[in-house]
Write a protein that holds these residues in place. Structure first.
Motif, PDB file in Angstrom:
ATOM      1  N   GLY A 160      26.924  50.007  60.211  1.00 48.68           N
ATOM      2  CA  GLY A 160      27.664  48.857  60.709  1.00 48.68           C
ATOM      3  C   GLY A 160      27.990  47.828  59.636  1.00 48.68           C
ATOM      4  O   GLY A 160      28.284  46.678  59.950  1.00 48.68           O
ATOM      5  N   LEU A 161      27.931  48.233  58.377  1.00 50.76           N
ATOM      6  CA  LEU A 161      28.243  47.352  57.257  1.00 50.76           C
ATOM      7  C   LEU A 161      29.416  47.935  56.472  1.00 50.76           C
ATOM      8  O   LEU A 161      29.597  49.153  56.433  1.00 50.76           O
ATOM      9  CB  LEU A 161      27.042  47.223  56.316  1.00 50.76           C
ATOM     10  N   ALA A 162      30.166  47.051  55.818  1.00 45.20           N
ATOM     11  CA  ALA A 162      31.275  47.499  54.982  1.00 45.20           C
ATOM     12  C   ALA A 162      30.794  47.715  53.555  1.00 45.20           C
ATOM     13  O   ALA A 162      29.914  47.000  53.064  1.00 45.20           O
ATOM     14  CB  ALA A 162      32.395  46.461  54.994  1.00 45.20           C
ATOM     15  N   ASP A 163      31.374  48.700  52.890  1.00 41.76           N
ATOM     16  CA  ASP A 163      31.156  48.867  51.458  1.00 41.76           C
ATOM     17  C   ASP A 163      31.881  47.746  50.721  1.00 41.76           C
ATOM     18  O   ASP A 163      32.716  47.053  51.287  1.00 41.76           O
ATOM     19  CB  ASP A 163      31.718  50.213  50.981  1.00 41.76           C
ATOM     20  N   ARG A 164      31.578  47.613  49.423  1.00 38.88           N
ATOM     21  CA  ARG A 164      32.285  46.660  48.570  1.00 38.88           C
ATOM     22  C   ARG A 164      33.656  47.248  48.239  1.00 38.88           C
ATOM     23  O   ARG A 164      33.802  47.979  47.275  1.00 38.88           O
ATOM     24  CB  ARG A 164      31.513  46.434  47.277  1.00 38.88           C
ATOM     25  N   GLY A 165      34.631  46.921  49.048  1.00 36.93           N
ATOM     26  CA  GLY A 165      35.975  47.442  48.855  1.00 36.93           C
ATOM     27  C   GLY A 165      36.958  46.333  48.561  1.00 36.93           C
ATOM     28  O   GLY A 165      36.902  45.266  49.177  1.00 36.93           O
ATOM     29  N   THR A 166      37.849  46.578  47.616  1.00 38.77           N
ATOM     30  CA  THR A 166      38.890  45.625  47.254  1.00 38.77           C
ATOM     31  C   THR A 166      40.226  46.333  47.377  1.00 38.77           C
ATOM     32  O   THR A 166      40.401  47.431  46.838  1.00 38.77           O
ATOM     33  CB  THR A 166      38.703  45.141  45.798  1.00 38.77           C
ATOM     34  N   PHE A 167      41.171  45.706  48.075  1.00 43.24           N
ATOM     35  CA  PHE A 167      42.475  46.305  48.324  1.00 43.24           C
ATOM     36  C   PHE A 167      43.570  45.294  48.016  1.00 43.24           C
ATOM     37  O   PHE A 167      43.528  44.164  48.505  1.00 43.24           O
ATOM     38  CB  PHE A 167      42.592  46.737  49.797  1.00 43.24           C
ATOM     39  N   ILE A 168      44.544  45.705  47.212  1.00 47.35           N
ATOM     40  CA  ILE A 168      45.720  44.886  46.933  1.00 47.35           C
ATOM     41  C   ILE A 168      46.836  45.398  47.834  1.00 47.35           C
ATOM     42  O   ILE A 168      47.172  46.585  47.809  1.00 47.35           O
ATOM     43  CB  ILE A 168      46.136  44.984  45.451  1.00 47.35           C
ATOM     44  N   VAL A 169      47.403  44.487  48.630  1.00 49.16           N
ATOM     45  CA  VAL A 169      48.424  44.840  49.611  1.00 49.16           C
ATOM     46  C   VAL A 169      49.716  44.106  49.260  1.00 49.16           C
ATOM     47  O   VAL A 169      49.700  42.893  49.039  1.00 49.16           O
ATOM     48  CB  VAL A 169      47.953  44.461  51.037  1.00 49.16           C
ATOM     49  N   ASP A 170      50.822  44.845  49.217  1.00 49.20           N
ATOM     50  CA  ASP A 170      52.108  44.225  48.865  1.00 49.20           C
ATOM     51  C   ASP A 170      52.727  43.531  50.087  1.00 49.20           C
ATOM     52  O   ASP A 170      52.203  43.646  51.205  1.00 49.20           O
ATOM     53  CB  ASP A 170      53.040  45.253  48.213  1.00 49.20           C
TER      54      ASP A 170
ATOM     55  N   ALA B  25      49.603  43.249  37.451  1.00 50.49           N
ATOM     56  CA  ALA B  25      50.194  44.550  37.137  1.00 50.49           C
ATOM     57  C   ALA B  25      50.943  45.109  38.350  1.00 50.49           C
ATOM     58  O   ALA B  25      52.065  45.614  38.222  1.00 50.49           O
ATOM     59  CB  ALA B  25      49.128  45.530  36.658  1.00 50.49           C
ATOM     60  N   ALA B  26      50.344  45.016  39.532  1.00 53.04           N
ATOM     61  CA  ALA B  26      50.997  45.512  40.753  1.00 53.04           C
ATOM     62  C   ALA B  26      52.283  44.737  41.022  1.00 53.04           C
ATOM     63  O   ALA B  26      53.311  45.331  41.379  1.00 53.04           O
ATOM     64  CB  ALA B  26      50.045  45.413  41.943  1.00 53.04           C
ATOM     65  N   GLN B  27      52.250  43.430  40.834  1.00 54.59           N
ATOM     66  CA  GLN B  27      53.447  42.620  41.041  1.00 54.59           C
ATOM     67  C   GLN B  27      54.523  42.961  40.006  1.00 54.59           C
ATOM     68  O   GLN B  27      55.707  43.017  40.332  1.00 54.59           O
ATOM     69  CB  GLN B  27      53.102  41.127  41.000  1.00 54.59           C
TER      70      GLN B  27
ATOM     71  N   LEU C  87      42.587  39.713  39.204  1.00 54.52           N
ATOM     72  CA  LEU C  87      43.816  38.979  38.894  1.00 54.52           C
ATOM     73  C   LEU C  87      44.738  39.828  38.013  1.00 54.52           C
ATOM     74  O   LEU C  87      45.948  39.907  38.234  1.00 54.52           O
ATOM     75  CB  LEU C  87      43.503  37.671  38.170  1.00 54.52           C
ATOM     76  N   ARG C  88      44.161  40.470  36.993  1.00 48.34           N
ATOM     77  CA  ARG C  88      44.944  41.316  36.099  1.00 48.34           C
ATOM     78  C   ARG C  88      45.594  42.461  36.869  1.00 48.34           C
ATOM     79  O   ARG C  88      46.777  42.765  36.697  1.00 48.34           O
ATOM     80  CB  ARG C  88      44.049  41.881  34.979  1.00 48.34           C
ATOM     81  N   LYS C  89      44.847  43.077  37.767  1.00 48.60           N
ATOM     82  CA  LYS C  89      45.393  44.189  38.547  1.00 48.60           C
ATOM     83  C   LYS C  89      46.511  43.737  39.480  1.00 48.60           C
ATOM     84  O   LYS C  89      47.515  44.435  39.650  1.00 48.60           O
ATOM     85  CB  LYS C  89      44.280  44.862  39.360  1.00 48.60           C
ATOM     86  N   VAL C  90      46.351  42.555  40.088  1.00 46.83           N
ATOM     87  CA  VAL C  90      47.405  42.036  40.961  1.00 46.83           C
ATOM     88  C   VAL C  90      48.664  41.754  40.146  1.00 46.83           C
ATOM     89  O   VAL C  90      49.779  42.080  40.559  1.00 46.83           O
ATOM     90  CB  VAL C  90      46.938  40.765  41.717  1.00 46.83           C
TER      91      VAL C  90
END
Length: 187
Positions: free
Chosen positions: A116-126, A154-156, A149-152
């Motif tokens: 019932g716990l979430a893993d440490r997940g990070t998702f960048i959504v456009d 790059a995605a942008q 911040l760097r990954k965002v």
């Protein structure tokens, strides 16, 4: 199955933000860049260090047109109690989504089976609601807001410059690549 390059699924959740309880839905996310930042639980150890780091960089994300949504399977009431009792968490200005029904954690495929716990997940959504990047780390491995911040950025960049890609360690203003037959074997 990976959720990368898929549309976020519909959800509705209560959140704590700015001293108020608010409702957030998948429709609220669309039209701007977003980061979903899942963590196991409030009142724990690594989680407040990560959320504090995100809070310290929130203004930078906002300047880039990015909203942060932290998510755990706790309720919005627990988020408020944690916010009121922790100096680190008190700095948070972004929405803290409660996911006691596990709907969002299941949608992003980060729910730990049987816990019932979430893993440490990070998702960048456009802005179209498509997941452009994801990272999941083990329980004891904290994340870094500056790297996110760097990954965002790059995605942008890739989204606004069709035909270009960002190489390893790319930073804003650095050279990009234009994939072509001429580059094969020359990098």
């Amino acid at each position: 199955m990976s959720v990368l390059n898929t549309q976020i699924k519909p959800f509705k959740a209560m959140a704590y933000k700015g001293g108020k309880f608010i409702e957030i839905t998948d429709a609220d996310v669309k039209g701007k860049w977003a980061v979903f930042f899942f963590y196991p639980a409030d009142f724990t150890f690594v989680c407040p260090t990560e959320l504090g780091d995100m809070a310290d960089h929130y203004a930078e994300f906002q300047k880039m047109g990015v909203e942060i949504y932290s998510v755990s399977t706790d309720t919005h009431f627990v988020h408020k109690a944690w916010h009121d009792s922790s100096e680190t968490i008190r700095k948070i200005q972004f929405p803290m989504l409660g996911d006691p029904t596990w709907e969002i954690s299941t949608n992003f495929d980060v729910l730990r089976p049987g816990q019932g716990l979430a893993d440490r997940g990070t998702f960048i959504v456009d802005p179209q609601g498509i997941i452009q990047a994801m990272e999941i780390t083990a329980e004891g491995i904290g994340r870094n807001a500056e790297e996110l911040l760097r990954k965002v950025k790059a995605a942008q960049y890739v989204a606004s410059h069709p035909g270009e890609v960002c190489p390893a360690k790319w930073t804003e203003g650095a050279a990009t690549l234009k994939p072509s037959l001429d580059l094969v074997g020359k990098i």
